[in-house]
Design an enzyme around this catalytic site. Structure first.
Site, mmCIF file in Angstrom:
data_model
loop_
_atom_site.group_PDB
_atom_site.id
_atom_site.type_symbol
_atom_site.label_atom_id
_atom_site.label_comp_id
_atom_site.label_asym_id
_atom_site.label_seq_id
_atom_site.Cartn_x
_atom_site.Cartn_y
_atom_site.Cartn_z
ATOM 1 N N ASP A 119 0.878 -1.164 0.000
ATOM 2 C CA ASP A 119 0.000 0.000 0.000
ATOM 3 C C ASP A 119 0.923 1.223 0.000
ATOM 4 O O ASP A 119 2.112 1.134 0.334
ATOM 5 C CB ASP A 119 -0.953 -0.002 1.206
ATOM 6 C CG ASP A 119 -2.133 0.945 0.974
ATOM 7 O OD1 ASP A 119 -2.075 1.780 0.041
ATOM 8 O OD2 ASP A 119 -3.129 0.858 1.726
HETATM 9 C C1 BGC Z 1 -4.910 3.433 0.038
HETATM 10 C C2 BGC Z 1 -5.036 2.447 -1.114
HETATM 11 C C3 BGC Z 1 -4.802 3.171 -2.409
HETATM 12 C C4 BGC Z 1 -3.443 3.830 -2.365
HETATM 13 C C5 BGC Z 1 -3.111 4.583 -3.626
HETATM 14 C C6 BGC Z 1 -3.638 4.236 -0.017
HETATM 15 O O1 BGC Z 1 -3.678 5.278 0.913
HETATM 16 O O2 BGC Z 1 -4.958 2.721 1.264
HETATM 17 O O3 BGC Z 1 -6.295 1.846 -1.107
HETATM 18 O O4 BGC Z 1 -4.901 2.267 -3.484
HETATM 19 O O5 BGC Z 1 -3.434 4.756 -1.294
HETATM 20 O O6 BGC Z 1 -3.901 5.713 -3.727
#
Ligand code: BGC
Length: 765
Positions: free
Chosen positions: A235
């Site tokens: 993530d």
């Molecule tokens: C989120 C993800 C997301 C990623 C990219 C993170 O803060 O938890 O779900 O895909 O950011 O935006």
């Protein structure tokens, strides 16, 4: 211009052989916020990834933190989950895949299949269900849809990412049994059925270890047990120790952190990391790029007008009709008919009240926020669909963000409601109450909205409430004051039109709750331990999550898991449950007939639940194991069939470290919700008992009930073995480990030497 016009397939192994360690280290850390690294000297292009999950959030390459380009905002996962419809999720996935490939996006960052552990999780609108079978089935279909367009997905957030509070550090302290039965199976189902191109390792820790550094999760379970073949991406910002993450199986760090590549090279130099481990991750990145190239080289477009219409059709399948009562004291022409659908009474006046009718809430905030191609307001759509001659009048009733003058707004709304034949009242959670990044503090609707409802219902009994909320809200009072309640969740950019279609009966509601709506927050199984403290969130409710928890505690709920009405009624009959084989190979075939006995065509979600009548461990009263959504014309019937296997009847035994099917009676129930079970049958399943290995701390009773252990211990005890048949003795002293019983001569204990020998021989047998 297409970026990959001339790109042919890559020779992954040849390319890998030519990469330097520095290039490999860079490749496994991405470039910027949304792209992988290109290695131009070897002809390896970069590919782009974008959020997800319910619309494409493609940002401008030149301004990666700026707004994204317009894309269709489909219903959010909370709504999609309520469709209980795999085909629908596949269709959404296909459309998302078309929009992604038209924008040269290689991987769409979704779906999110985390379990809704608490109604308060700020990100529940991005998740499908409180139940792993439902979340897994729908997630698998979504992945198939997107990937059928040659675009990858990222199944997220792996694993036990069930809250936003302290999300980058908190440890989800959860038993292996709860992981295996509740928090992992949705991921497992998607991986086994659909092989997502990537899976996203979560921010949080799981039992103390960061998910991005969790070798057991990312490698042993994900790849070893489930056969995952794709790439693990972190993530965004979830990597704490790049070297540990690589070793655990986190192939790609996003976005790259300053110093990551240097850390990897230093670890190679000191031997803390082998190049073979780095190669594995680099190979997966190159393979991902290779997989995406054929699509990226093509010329694709997406028909955004058609997708808007599709978003409306999909939204119609997601809204859940919670209640639809006749209005008591209704005039003779209205008889006993339920309030919805709204009839075509020519001279009547319809009052539409609530700011959300004019300013829709249709998606949540955070990384999933889509810039929609357009947005339909329910008010406009109701006006467009209202029968000729029906006056549609509007009053906002409350303001978003500014409570000043609410008294005047309520007065205006009440005056309108007094004149109207029927009121459609739009209530919901204001955008600032739920978002990625923080959890909610309450499940109640804002007090000013409830006050508005009370005032309006006080002057007009014909009130339909339409709700817009991403996470569950308390609806008990709403349901007492309004005869009809339509839970719209966050229905995407075309949700306004879908709501109008459902109100006027252009379409019939067919959503079912994918999560329980409790009477009050304190009833939620996780209420006492959510969101934890001091860096730990203790999942004390174990496997009793969602309806499993409400059922085991016999708690009344506002509306149960699986509930949802439509404009017709269904009858269930002729349940057949046939058992074939036994143990691991058992197959249980369940079938029943469902008939539409009402006046209109409709869709029914037939749900199959299984409960173990008597188990050696605490198990949920019943658990969803299969479902099917069928469409039936008035008078039409269908035979609906399901096949269950051993896993559907098993629990995860922490003692045995495996799934265990215990022989005995099980109840198979089929119905329209978890608390509206229409047909039930008990079946007996046979299975060989799974023996828990004996060790030096095993108790007298564990030895006495173990077929091999008991024989060995009897031999060792000689004449003293009689106590193994003495129930009274076992009740009193049975919980003593043998070694400690040795201090009490004649009670069944043995010396350390004898015990070691017994354990060794029991292990060999
Ligand atoms: C989120 C993800 C997301 C990623 C990219 C993170 O803060 O938890 O779900 O895909 O950011 O935006």
């Amino acid at each position: 211009m297409r970026q990959h016009e001339n790109a042919g397939p890559l020779d992954v192994e040849a390319l890998l052989a030519q990469l330097t360690p520095a290039e490999k280290a860079a490749l496994t850390s991405g470039a910027g916020l949304w792209s992988t690294v290109a290695v131009e000297r070897l002809g390896l292009p970069a590919v782009w990834v974008s959020d997800g999950p319910h619309g494409l959030r493609k940002v401008d390459d030149a301004d990666p933190t700026g707004p994204s380009m317009p894309a269709t905002c489909f219903p959010t996962a909370a709504a999609l989950g309520s469709s209980w419809d795999q085909d629908l999720l596949r269709t959404v996935g296909e459309a998302l895949g078309r929009e992604a490939r038209a924008e040269q996006v290689a991987v769409l960052l979704g779906p999110g299949v985390n379990i809704k552990r608490s109604p308060l999780c700020g990100r529940n609108f991005e998740y499908l269900s409180e139940d792993p079978v439902l979340a897994g089935e729908l997630g698998a279909a979504y992945v198939q849809g997107v990937q059928s367009q040659g675009v990858g997905t990222s199944l997220k957030h792996f694993a036990a990412n069930n809250q936003e509070t302290d999300r980058l550090r908190v440890s989800a302290d959860v038993s292996e049994r709860a992981l295996r039965e509740i928090y992992l199976p949705a991921f497992e189902r998607v991986v086994r059925q659909s092989q997502p191109w990537t899976i996203m390792a979560a921010y949080n820790r799981v039992n103390g270890t960061f998910a991005t550094q969790h070798g057991w999760l990312l490698t042993e379970v994900l790849r070893g047990e489930w056969g995952f073949e794709g790439l693990v991406v972190s993530d965004w910002g979830a990597v704490v120790d790049r070297v540990a993450a690589l070793a655990a199986g986190c192939d790609l760090e996003m976005p790259p952190r300053e110093g990551s590549a240097a850390d990897v090279l230093e670890a190679l130099r000191t031997g803390a990391l082998t190049e073979a481990v780095l190669d594995v991750a680099a190979r997966r990145v190159v393979s991902l790029v290779n997989r995406a190239l054929p699509t990226l080289a093509g010329d694709h477009s997406a028909d955004l007008d058609a997708h808007h219409d599709l978003a409306r059709a999909i939204a119609r399948e997601c809204a859940v009709l919670l209640q639809n009562r006749p209005v008591t004291g209704a005039g003779p022409d209205q008889g006993e008919a339920p309030l919805l659908p709204l009839g075509p009474s020519a001279s009547s006046m319809l009052a539409v009240i609530g700011e959300f009718a004019r300013t829709p809430r249709y998606q949540g905030a955070g990384s999933s926020l889509v810039v929609p191609t357009r947005v339909d307001a329910a008010l406009d759509e109701i006006r467009a669909l209202a029968p000729a001659g029906v006056e549609v009048a509007f009053a906002p009733g409350f303001a978003l963000g500014d409570a000043a003058d609410d008294g005047a707004r309520v007065g205006e709304a009440v005056a309108l409601a007094t004149r109207a034949e029927t009121v459609v009242l739009f209530l919901g959670l204001p955008a600032e109450e739920e978002s990625e990044g923080f959890d909610r503090r309450r499940i109640d609707l804002p007090e000013e909205q409830l006050a508005l409802l009370r005032a309006v219902a006080g002057v007009n009994p014909r009130v339909v409430v339409v709700l817009a909320n991403g996470g569950a809200v308390a609806v008990d009072e709403v349901a007492r004051l309004a005869p009809a309640v339509l839970e719209g969740w966050l229905l995407g950019q075309a949700g306004g039109g879908a709501v109008a279609d459902l109100l006027f009966g252009v379409a019939s509601p067919s959503g079912r709750l994918a999560e329980t709506l409790p009477l009050r927050l304190a009833d939620a199984p996780s209420a006492f331990s959510f969101p934890g403290e001091a860096g730990h969130s203790v999942y004390g409710e174990g496997v009793f999550v969602g309806y499993r928890g409400y059922d085991v505690a016999s708690r009344e709920v506002a509306f149960p898991f699986g509930h949802g009405l439509t404009y017709t009624t269904f009858e269930y009959s002729q349940l057949r449950v046939d058992v074939f084989g036994a143990g691991e190979d058992v197959e249980v075939c369940v079938a029943c007939e469902v008939r539409n006995v009402g006046p209109r065509a409709g869709r029914e979600v037939v749900q199959v639940y299984v409960g173990d009548v008597e188990a050696s461990v605490a198990r949920p009263v019943r658990e969803l194991k299969a479902f099917d959504k069928v469409t039936l014309e008035p008078g039409e019937s269908a035979i609906v069939g399901f096949e269950l296997d051993a896993r559907d009847f098993s629990f995860w035994s922490s003692a045995a470290g495996r799934w265990v099917l215990e022989a005995g009676e099980f109840e198979v129930a089929v119905g329209a919700s978890s608390r509206d079970l229409r047909l039930r049958e008990r079946v007996r399943l046979d299975a060989v008992p799974v023996l828990v290995p004996l060790h030096e701390e095993s108790t007298l009773i564990e030895w006495a009930t173990h077929p091999v252990g008991s024989r060995l211990l009897r031999e060792a005890l000689g004449d003293g073995a009689a106590i193994l048949d003495d129930d009274e003795h076992l009740r009193g002293m049975g919980t003593f480990p043998l070694s400690r019983l040795a201090a009490f001569p004649g009670l069944g204990g043995v010396s350390q030497d004898v015990l070691r020998d017994l354990v060794a021989r029991a292990g060999e047998a």
